[in-house]
Design an enzyme around this catalytic site. Sequence first.
Site, PDB file in Angstrom:
ATOM      1  CE1 TYR A  83      64.221  10.699  83.931  1.00  0.00           C
ATOM      2  CE2 TYR A  83      64.079  10.699  81.491  1.00  0.00           C
ATOM      3  CZ  TYR A  83      64.729  10.318  82.742  1.00  0.00           C
ATOM      4  OH  TYR A  83      66.104   9.916  82.566  1.00  0.00           O
ATOM      5  CE  LYS A  87      63.104  10.227  74.338  1.00  0.00           C
ATOM      6  NZ  LYS A  87      63.210   9.110  75.213  1.00  0.00           N
ATOM      7  CG  ASP A 111      61.793  17.824  77.806  1.00  0.00           C
ATOM      8  OD1 ASP A 111      62.250  17.350  76.826  1.00  0.00           O
ATOM      9  OD2 ASP A 111      62.305  17.361  79.135  1.00  0.00           O
TER      10      ASP A 111
END
Length: 428
Positions: A144, A267, A239
């Site tokens: 994702y 995050k 990522d």
Amino acid sequence: MKTDKSKKLFEKAVGLIPGGVNSPVRAFKAVGGEPPFIQRGSGSKIFDADGNEYIDYVGSYGPLILGHAHPKVLGAISEAAQNGLTFGAPTEIEVEMARLITKAMPGVEKVRMVSSGTEAVMSALRLSRGFTGRTKIIKFDGCYHGHSDSMLAAAGSGVATLGIAGSPGVTDGAAEDTIVLDYNDLESVEKTFERMGEDIAALIVEPVAANMGLIPPTEGFLEGLKSLTQKSGALLIFDEVITGFRLGLSGAQGFYDVKPDLTCLGKIIGGGLPVGAFGGRSDVMDQLAPNGPVYQAGTLSGNPVSLSAGLMTLKLLADKAIYSQLDERAKRLSEGLEAAATAAKVDVFSTRLGSMSTVFFTKGPVIDYKSAKGSDLKAFASFFKAMLKRGIYLAPSQFEAAFISAAHSQEDIDKTVRAAEEYFLELS
Ligand code: PLP
């Protein structure tokens, strides 16, 4: 366990917000039932509107590596906010954040802040295309990378949880330029580069996949990706929105000693406030406006409030003892859950790296999205509900990782394992 207040709130929410939630996985569709509404968090615990207390292994899906409402992070936010929320002009804290990120991440020479992981990835892809003059992007099934159009092909996380293959609203053109391969299958990457290497602008990968459950890379996979991209002139994008500052200060790139051309972050670097960043080689990053022709911008990019939370988090993480404690507690949790299932003769395959882990309800091995999908989702849902009832808050999907924070105590872990033992015993 009381649920009246949460139920009422959810009823209201579904009339006002699609599915009652502002991000799909929160709706509990994959496990059934309705989500508790969270009122507050403190350390390793969260508390819902009915007063129920849970040990939290979601941690807002990764940012809260220090736990909820860490006093020093709250202090930094409050101090920054007193001085104004955002200026649309340069501030010193942006320089300090860039300094810390470039010092920590081996592949990042220059970095630009954005407001979410999705935005970081979207910008890194545009930059890759601008830099190489090529159009195609390789991604992996079940990874994702946020919800930008081209990345919704065969995505993980909520897309996997809801069993959505792609998404209406994404044009054929956007999907056409995304090539989807199997995670950990280096041979298929090699063949793809042989066939169409000259068209490939970038290969993007979660260096440790954490959105189809946790799946570490097999030996040589990341090194192979590096050498294939390098040979073809495509950019390698890691990522690290989840793994950045979670797998250690240097992220997965430091852990595996593989240096990508570009890195996406999010995050943890926002300490729980909205944030993202992308960075990498100077020659690539300097293609961005105002230095170069690739346009990218953001009203709230690098705002001092988000960055103050992130900066304080990164400063506290400089204490190396935190990572060894995270590792040790996560190991205890992962081994405890696996042993509880095995003792009751329930087939599970458990994965763990640092403070991230998943118990797949399958014999395994789980090495990619296809094998993750072989999990018994009904068995997971029943485990999830039983744990929730016992005050353990796991992500409501087989395809998410469990996150440990520095606030999780040995007692929290032992209580969690005991809850699992109790459930599996009842089953057998
Ligand atoms: N990349 C990865 C690896 C992620 O896990 C996520 C979100 O979970 C994203 C990108 C998107 O980040 P955001 O939700 O901040 O847009």
